[in-house]
Design a protein around this motif. Sequence first.
Motif, PDB file in Angstrom:
ATOM      1  N   ILE A   4       0.853  -1.182   0.000  1.00 61.85           N
ATOM      2  CA  ILE A   4       0.000   0.000   0.000  1.00 61.85           C
ATOM      3  C   ILE A   4       0.887   1.230   0.000  1.00 61.85           C
ATOM      4  O   ILE A   4       1.932   1.258   0.663  1.00 61.85           O
ATOM      5  N   ARG A   5       0.454   2.253  -0.714  1.00 62.31           N
ATOM      6  CA  ARG A   5       1.144   3.543  -0.708  1.00 62.31           C
ATOM      7  C   ARG A   5       0.360   4.521   0.153  1.00 62.31           C
ATOM      8  O   ARG A   5      -0.872   4.561   0.087  1.00 62.31           O
ATOM      9  N   ILE A   6       1.082   5.303   0.943  1.00 65.80           N
ATOM     10  CA  ILE A   6       0.448   6.391   1.676  1.00 65.80           C
ATOM     11  C   ILE A   6       1.196   7.675   1.325  1.00 65.80           C
ATOM     12  O   ILE A   6       2.402   7.651   1.054  1.00 65.80           O
ATOM     13  N   HIS A  34       4.829  23.013  -2.388  1.00 62.47           N
ATOM     14  CA  HIS A  34       3.931  21.958  -1.906  1.00 62.47           C
ATOM     15  C   HIS A  34       4.634  20.640  -2.212  1.00 62.47           C
ATOM     16  O   HIS A  34       4.908  20.337  -3.371  1.00 62.47           O
ATOM     17  N   LEU A  35       4.940  19.894  -1.167  1.00 59.06           N
ATOM     18  CA  LEU A  35       5.664  18.630  -1.303  1.00 59.06           C
ATOM     19  C   LEU A  35       4.748  17.476  -0.927  1.00 59.06           C
ATOM     20  O   LEU A  35       4.156  17.462   0.146  1.00 59.06           O
ATOM     21  N   HIS A  36       4.638  16.516  -1.842  1.00 60.13           N
ATOM     22  CA  HIS A  36       3.876  15.293  -1.594  1.00 60.13           C
ATOM     23  C   HIS A  36       4.877  14.151  -1.457  1.00 60.13           C
ATOM     24  O   HIS A  36       5.665  13.903  -2.373  1.00 60.13           O
ATOM     25  N   VAL A  37       4.832  13.476  -0.310  1.00 59.59           N
ATOM     26  CA  VAL A  37       5.755  12.375  -0.021  1.00 59.59           C
ATOM     27  C   VAL A  37       4.940  11.086   0.030  1.00 59.59           C
ATOM     28  O   VAL A  37       4.017  10.961   0.840  1.00 59.59           O
ATOM     29  N   THR A  38       5.290  10.148  -0.829  1.00 58.54           N
ATOM     30  CA  THR A  38       4.594   8.867  -0.885  1.00 58.54           C
ATOM     31  C   THR A  38       5.565   7.745  -0.526  1.00 58.54           C
ATOM     32  O   THR A  38       6.647   7.642  -1.112  1.00 58.54           O
ATOM     33  N   VAL A  39       5.157   6.944   0.446  1.00 54.05           N
ATOM     34  CA  VAL A  39       5.937   5.772   0.837  1.00 54.05           C
ATOM     35  C   VAL A  39       5.113   4.527   0.534  1.00 54.05           C
ATOM     36  O   VAL A  39       3.892   4.595   0.370  1.00 54.05           O
ATOM     37  N   ILE A  40       5.791   3.396   0.466  1.00 52.52           N
ATOM     38  CA  ILE A  40       5.114   2.139   0.139  1.00 52.52           C
ATOM     39  C   ILE A  40       5.602   1.041   1.076  1.00 52.52           C
ATOM     40  O   ILE A  40       6.772   1.013   1.468  1.00 52.52           O
ATOM     41  N   LEU A 128       9.511   1.919   2.153  1.00 53.54           N
ATOM     42  CA  LEU A 128      10.370   2.494   1.120  1.00 53.54           C
ATOM     43  C   LEU A 128       9.780   3.801   0.606  1.00 53.54           C
ATOM     44  O   LEU A 128       8.557   3.949   0.532  1.00 53.54           O
ATOM     45  N   LEU A 129      10.651   4.712   0.232  1.00 55.46           N
ATOM     46  CA  LEU A 129      10.189   5.934  -0.415  1.00 55.46           C
ATOM     47  C   LEU A 129       9.762   5.561  -1.825  1.00 55.46           C
ATOM     48  O   LEU A 129      10.543   4.992  -2.589  1.00 55.46           O
ATOM     49  N   HIS A 130       8.541   5.858  -2.175  1.00 54.84           N
ATOM     50  CA  HIS A 130       8.005   5.529  -3.493  1.00 54.84           C
ATOM     51  C   HIS A 130       8.150   6.697  -4.461  1.00 54.84           C
ATOM     52  O   HIS A 130       8.636   6.542  -5.574  1.00 54.84           O
ATOM     53  N   SER A 131       7.720   7.899  -4.024  1.00 57.70           N
ATOM     54  CA  SER A 131       7.781   9.048  -4.913  1.00 57.70           C
ATOM     55  C   SER A 131       7.692  10.353  -4.133  1.00 57.70           C
ATOM     56  O   SER A 131       7.226  10.387  -2.990  1.00 57.70           O
ATOM     57  N   LEU A 132       8.156  11.396  -4.797  1.00 55.12           N
ATOM     58  CA  LEU A 132       8.058  12.762  -4.285  1.00 55.12           C
ATOM     59  C   LEU A 132       7.534  13.626  -5.417  1.00 55.12           C
ATOM     60  O   LEU A 132       7.905  13.430  -6.586  1.00 55.12           O
ATOM     61  N   LYS A 133       6.708  14.575  -5.072  1.00 54.91           N
ATOM     62  CA  LYS A 133       6.226  15.558  -6.033  1.00 54.91           C
ATOM     63  C   LYS A 133       6.363  16.915  -5.368  1.00 54.91           C
ATOM     64  O   LYS A 133       5.849  17.125  -4.270  1.00 54.91           O
ATOM     65  N   LEU A 134       7.085  17.820  -6.022  1.00 58.97           N
ATOM     66  CA  LEU A 134       7.326  19.145  -5.475  1.00 58.97           C
ATOM     67  C   LEU A 134       6.757  20.196  -6.419  1.00 58.97           C
ATOM     68  O   LEU A 134       7.262  20.410  -7.514  1.00 58.97           O
TER      69      LEU A 134
END
Length: 150
Positions: A4-6, A34-40, A128-134
């Motif tokens: 699952i990603r959060i 605006h930073l979106h941090v997604t982990v899995i 794990l770090l999945h993605s970042l969006k800045l």
Amino acid sequence: MNKIRITKHFDFETAHALYGYDGKCKNIHGHSYHLHVTVIGIPIDDDQHPKNGMVMDFGDLKVIVKNEIVDKFDHAVVLNENSPHRELAHTINDHSHNVVLVPYQPTSENMLLDFSVKIQKQLPQNVLLHSLKLYETANSYAEWHADDQH
């Protein structure tokens, strides 16, 4: 088990200047980032564990990103330490302003590369770090994806 990603969203205000750039961004200017941090990860499956059912507690992710990124970059001027901006940084800093010198051109792209390393070092082993969006502006952003790093 299913992964699952959060994602958690963070906001911070930062000024920067791009040394040698051929447009307006060569001047010190600011952004509402605006930073979106997604982990899995796999949600914890242990009725005795206080975080049962979670990949990671959102509060724990908040602490990591706040300590590693937001607290350091919010209301700071970010400049490339490998450029003549280093001298500008000393002048600004002498007037009690928060200056962050980084070993790269402080573009959104490079900031994400930096952020990815800082965040990954602090995550629990099973996450794990999945993605970042800045987002630099309302309609411009850069993305970092773990899958793209291989």
